[in-house]
Design a protein around this motif. Sequence first.
Motif, PDB file in Angstrom:
ATOM      1  N   TYR A   1      35.450  29.634  44.211  1.00  0.00           N
ATOM      2  CA  TYR A   1      35.268  29.704  45.668  1.00  0.00           C
ATOM      3  C   TYR A   1      36.522  29.375  46.476  1.00  0.00           C
ATOM      4  O   TYR A   1      36.468  29.285  47.687  1.00  0.00           O
ATOM      5  CB  TYR A   1      34.116  28.786  46.097  1.00  0.00           C
ATOM      6  N   GLY A   2      37.640  29.161  45.799  1.00  0.00           N
ATOM      7  CA  GLY A   2      38.871  28.902  46.542  1.00  0.00           C
ATOM      8  C   GLY A   2      39.332  27.475  46.374  1.00  0.00           C
ATOM      9  O   GLY A   2      38.525  26.553  46.205  1.00  0.00           O
TER      10      GLY A   2
ATOM     11  N   PRO B   1      42.963  45.631  50.001  1.00  0.00           N
ATOM     12  CA  PRO B   1      43.200  46.670  50.999  1.00  0.00           C
ATOM     13  C   PRO B   1      42.119  47.752  50.948  1.00  0.00           C
ATOM     14  O   PRO B   1      41.642  48.114  49.873  1.00  0.00           O
ATOM     15  CB  PRO B   1      44.566  47.241  50.616  1.00  0.00           C
ATOM     16  N   VAL B   2      41.719  48.230  52.124  1.00  0.00           N
ATOM     17  CA  VAL B   2      40.671  49.241  52.204  1.00  0.00           C
ATOM     18  C   VAL B   2      41.286  50.546  52.685  1.00  0.00           C
ATOM     19  O   VAL B   2      42.038  50.575  53.650  1.00  0.00           O
ATOM     20  CB  VAL B   2      39.574  48.802  53.200  1.00  0.00           C
TER      21      VAL B   2
ATOM     22  N   THR C   1      50.524  33.449  45.406  1.00  0.00           N
ATOM     23  CA  THR C   1      49.387  34.028  44.691  1.00  0.00           C
ATOM     24  C   THR C   1      49.645  35.505  44.429  1.00  0.00           C
ATOM     25  O   THR C   1      49.419  36.009  43.331  1.00  0.00           O
ATOM     26  CB  THR C   1      48.108  33.854  45.539  1.00  0.00           C
ATOM     27  N   LEU C   2      50.144  36.177  45.447  1.00  0.00           N
ATOM     28  CA  LEU C   2      50.470  37.599  45.292  1.00  0.00           C
ATOM     29  C   LEU C   2      51.583  37.813  44.259  1.00  0.00           C
ATOM     30  O   LEU C   2      51.454  38.637  43.358  1.00  0.00           O
ATOM     31  CB  LEU C   2      50.901  38.185  46.647  1.00  0.00           C
ATOM     32  N   TYR C   3      52.648  37.014  44.359  1.00  0.00           N
ATOM     33  CA  TYR C   3      53.784  37.226  43.455  1.00  0.00           C
ATOM     34  C   TYR C   3      53.403  36.942  42.007  1.00  0.00           C
ATOM     35  O   TYR C   3      53.865  37.613  41.089  1.00  0.00           O
ATOM     36  CB  TYR C   3      54.989  36.360  43.858  1.00  0.00           C
ATOM     37  N   GLY C   4      52.552  35.940  41.816  1.00  0.00           N
ATOM     38  CA  GLY C   4      52.101  35.612  40.470  1.00  0.00           C
ATOM     39  C   GLY C   4      51.262  36.736  39.875  1.00  0.00           C
ATOM     40  O   GLY C   4      51.416  37.102  38.714  1.00  0.00           O
TER      41      GLY C   4
ATOM     42  N   TRP D   1      46.162  40.275  48.700  1.00  0.00           N
ATOM     43  CA  TRP D   1      45.800  41.677  48.478  1.00  0.00           C
ATOM     44  C   TRP D   1      45.090  41.922  47.157  1.00  0.00           C
ATOM     45  O   TRP D   1      44.228  42.788  47.048  1.00  0.00           O
ATOM     46  CB  TRP D   1      47.054  42.550  48.480  1.00  0.00           C
ATOM     47  N   THR D   2      45.516  41.213  46.129  1.00  0.00           N
ATOM     48  CA  THR D   2      45.060  41.546  44.780  1.00  0.00           C
ATOM     49  C   THR D   2      44.156  40.496  44.163  1.00  0.00           C
ATOM     50  O   THR D   2      43.660  40.688  43.058  1.00  0.00           O
ATOM     51  CB  THR D   2      46.264  41.728  43.831  1.00  0.00           C
ATOM     52  N   THR D   3      43.947  39.370  44.841  1.00  0.00           N
ATOM     53  CA  THR D   3      43.230  38.285  44.179  1.00  0.00           C
ATOM     54  C   THR D   3      42.028  37.752  44.955  1.00  0.00           C
ATOM     55  O   THR D   3      41.371  36.826  44.492  1.00  0.00           O
ATOM     56  CB  THR D   3      44.195  37.106  43.894  1.00  0.00           C
ATOM     57  N   ARG D   4      41.737  38.292  46.123  1.00  0.00           N
ATOM     58  CA  ARG D   4      40.522  37.904  46.857  1.00  0.00           C
ATOM     59  C   ARG D   4      39.816  39.163  47.298  1.00  0.00           C
ATOM     60  O   ARG D   4      40.397  39.988  48.020  1.00  0.00           O
ATOM     61  CB  ARG D   4      40.870  37.077  48.105  1.00  0.00           C
TER      62      ARG D   4
END
Length: 423
Positions: free
Chosen positions: A382-383, A417-418, A77-80, A409-412
């Motif tokens: 919702y996943g 990141p905070v 998911t992250l790499y995409g 990190w980028t899709t949920r």
Amino acid sequence: MTAIGLIDCNNYYVSCERAFDASLVGVPVIVASNNDGCAIARSQEAKVLGVKMGDPVHLIRDRLTRHGVRVLSSNYTLYGDMQRRVLAAVDAFASEIEIYSIDECFVDLTPFETRDLTAHVNGMRDQVRRWTTIPTCVGIGPTKTLAKLANAAAKKNPLFDGVADLRDPVIRAFVLDRFPVGDVWGIGRATAAKLAALGVATAGQLRDLQMKQARGLGTVVLERLVAELQGVAAAAVEAVEPQRRGMAVTRSFGTPVNDLDTLMGAVSQYAMRGGEKLRSHGLVAGQLTVFFHTNKHRRDLPQYQASRRISLYPMTADSFELIAAARRGVETAWRDGHASTKAGIMLDDLVAAELRPRTLFEGDGDRRERLMTAIDAVNGRYGKFTMVPGSQGFKRDWRARADSMSPAWTTRLAEVPVINASR
DNA sequence: TCTGGGGTCCTAGGACCC
DNA sequence: TCTGGGGTCCTAGGACCC
């Protein structure tokens, strides 16, 4: 003259992970395949340690521990999502973009030829780095094969400083004469061995092969490859995605599956996912193949592999129809006493949904279509596994291992990141 | 005893890629 | 105990047709 560029992200999966976890920078890192099985991406430091592409993690575990190599599960998911960002950065620097793989794209640079192309692509590399932190290398050449080769040269030889331009015939000849033929795009093990028997060891020697000889040795594919090495284009940069021929959902199991019920459950989930994939591409399938097999690496255990093809009539993207077909296939192929370690479904004869042949007796397809749309919407929002078919079971002990997966990190939203400013 | 010359379509399997 | 998951393209050979 045509100028084709190939942009390739360095150690892509590792670079994506590093973008959000600074502790991974400067240390050896590998990303493992599904099920945490093989090393499929390695940082430069890990390559130096001798970790090879495809090395089974469990066989090199000692070495990894000894050298403090960080091992991550793959987070597609992250790499995409990162790919999307890379392409957005590349966009302003190219007239046509052909996505070749998750970490590579061909671009047509011909319109920029009046400029200094090296400076131009360096501007593009900077932009990608600013937007994503990901380092890239670029190869430039008059054909795709030469652009690929240039890219490999740019990666290998520090003299190029990340960008190799092989449009100049002198530089091109120099590089080709030193480039191992087995590393040429399209030359695999089998062809490399045949070429070696003829004394062809470099890309330069392959370029000089007679066309008829190339044809005789390989197929029309090798003939085209030789033409491309000579600078004669056999393929253009294609910005429009070609029509898909087939698609597949296959997985290795986290633990072997011994009983029919469990296998049925896994295959149901794959068929469900296959339907989702079809619908997201606006396609229907005319054929479904289901397969499963035992662990092929275990010569000491009884082996069994089975596959069944089922015609889908009418053609469909309806997950429940796909599930029913897949289950029928498994039922007829099942044999007691064999532990399956992998199963999957493949969908073929794909046609755009609106072009699919109509049949005389179609039921209430509309309702089913609306149901599928609703399921996709719920799972999108919702996943992935919010709505599942009961047939896939609820225990799912067979799920693949992924013990060290980074967050989405980028899709949920919950995993973004905070930055803590309150200290 | 002699037995043409084309086609098409389908499938399996090999080779290759990332 | 533990060895990925996708894809594409091409060829050979069989079945079948006129």
